[in-house]
Design a protein around this motif. Structure first.
Motif, short mmCIF file in Angstrom:
data_model
loop_
_atom_site.label_atom_id
_atom_site.label_comp_id
_atom_site.label_asym_id
_atom_site.label_seq_id
_atom_site.Cartn_x
_atom_site.Cartn_y
_atom_site.Cartn_z
N VAL A 42 1.96 -17.79 -5.52
CA VAL A 42 1.91 -16.33 -5.39
C VAL A 42 1.33 -16.00 -4.02
N VAL A 43 2.02 -15.15 -3.28
CA VAL A 43 1.59 -14.76 -1.94
C VAL A 43 0.90 -13.40 -1.99
N ILE A 44 -0.21 -13.28 -1.26
CA ILE A 44 -0.86 -11.98 -1.06
C ILE A 44 -0.66 -11.60 0.40
N GLU A 45 -0.02 -10.47 0.63
CA GLU A 45 0.28 -10.03 2.00
C GLU A 45 0.18 -8.52 2.07
N MET B 185 0.82 -1.21 0.00
CA MET B 185 0.00 0.00 0.00
C MET B 185 0.86 1.27 0.00
N LEU B 186 1.97 1.20 0.80
CA LEU B 186 2.85 2.36 0.86
C LEU B 186 3.45 2.66 -0.50
N ARG B 187 3.83 1.61 -1.22
CA ARG B 187 4.43 1.81 -2.53
C ARG B 187 3.41 2.39 -3.51
N PHE C 121 1.24 -7.13 -2.86
CA PHE C 121 0.95 -6.43 -1.62
C PHE C 121 -0.42 -5.78 -1.69
N GLY C 122 -1.24 -6.06 -0.69
CA GLY C 122 -2.57 -5.47 -0.67
C GLY C 122 -3.53 -6.29 0.16
#
Length: 351
Positions: free
Chosen positions: A137-140, A1-3, A172-173
């Motif tokens: 694939v990882v979602i974090e 989110m920061l990116r 990321f999300g």
């Protein structure tokens, strides 16, 4: 989110810069009646605060316009410099490039597994999947967690494939949103494991993923027994309750310790682990199809043992009769050491 936020800041800075150029050119052309070239020149020199002088003397309206235009540009330039500084000195450009490259690689994935949440359960599922050759694939949502893992600060060690030290394909999300699931390639995935801390989030992930891919196999984690039926209703194929399994496991270590130790061998929790593998009838070598279990002679050839067989009807045969001949739709369950299973794969699997 920061990116994503940093990318949005860069986009905003570019928009404000372009808007400043448009305002300047338009103002000089309308108020001072400059030609396009002169208007562009005055806009750039004013925006860049170099002050080479006026093309022609300003009117009162022109001076008022330039005064407010300079004040506006002071804000725009300050914001633009702060954003560019962050991108240059904090390595944001490199991070964005890596993120875009990862997104492009994930878009080429098909038949992969998505793991939502990289806590203890998600991490263990990831390791097991990668150890068995699955593409994951990882979602974090926590970038700090993923950074600490890849840098080895948690004691975990991942390799080049993501099992020990290298690249973990990560989106990321928030896994409960359709956009993030689509970024992870949910429409092309074969399975999804959702191990988020909150049961409500896991229900939402299962519901969204099932809507996006009706053929997807979904495994969900639950903390409360009451959440199990909700997860099944939302679209999960199976629900796992780690706390309940852990309590049962500890109790059985007292009443049936040798059974549990044997199960630990199969699950890989023991150093001298065994491997339980499955092979469908369709994966069996063509010249071996139609033979009975006795004629296949798996144990003598490889040392592994056929401990079960799931028939096409769904019935599970434990220690199937030696005179039984596997039929289309059947799945053999084979137990052995790593070397024995590899030998089984070489001798019996269709290439």
């Amino acid at each position: 989110m920061l990116r994503r936020l940093n990318i949005n800041r860069l986009i905003l800075a570019i928009i404000l810069t372009v808007l400043s150029l448009v305002i300047g050119i338009t103002g000089f052309m309308v108020i001072e009646h400059y030609g396009p070239i002169d208007a562009f020149y005055m806009t750039v020199t004013t925006f860049a605060t170099v002050g080479f002088g006026e093309v022609q003397p300003f009117s009162q309206a022109g001076r008022l316009f330039v005064s407010f235009y300079i004040l506006y540009n002071l804000v725009v330039v300050a914001y633009l410099v702060s954003v560019l500084s962050a991108f240059i000195f904090d390595g944001e450009l490199r991070k964005i490039y890596k993120m875009i490259r990862t997104d492009q690689e994930i878009k080429r994935f098909s038949g992969h597994v998505i793991v939502c949440g990289f806590g203890r359960n998600g991490r263990r599922a990831y390791q097991e999947l990668r150890a068995n050759g699955a593409r994951v694939v990882v979602i974090e949502s926590d970038q700090g967690l993923m950074k600490s893992i890849t840098e080895g600060r948690t004691g975990e060690d991942y390799d080049e494939d993501g099992v020990a030290g290298g690249k973990i394909f990560t989106v990321f999300g928030d896994a409960t949103t359709d956009l993030v699931l689509k970024q992870a390639g949910v429409e092309r995935a074969s399975a999804l494991i959702t191990s988020l801390p909150k049961d409500a989030d896991n229900v939402f992930v299962a519901l969204s993923a099932r809507a996006l891919n009706p053929r997807l196999k979904i495994i969900a984690r639950a903390s409360l027994k009451t959440s199990e039926s909700k997860l099944i209703f939302a679209g999960a194929d199976s629900v796992v309750m780690p706390d309940e399994i852990g309590g049962s496991h500890m109790a059985k270590l007292i009443v049936r310790p040798e059974v549990i130790r044997f199960l630990d061998l199969i699950s890989g929790l023991s150093p001298d682990k065994l491997r339980l593998e499955e092979m469908s009838y369709e994966q069996l070598r063509r010249d071996l199809r139609g033979l009975t279990i006795r004629e296949l002679d798996v144990r003598s050839i490889t040392g592994a043992t056929i401990i079960g067989l799931r028939q096409a009807s769904g019935e599970l045969l434990v220690s199937p009769p030696v005179d039984y001949a596997p039929a289309p739709g059947d799945v053999l369950l084979v137990l052995g050491s790593e070397d024995q299973i590899q030998s089984f794969e070489v001798h019996f699997r269709q290439l």
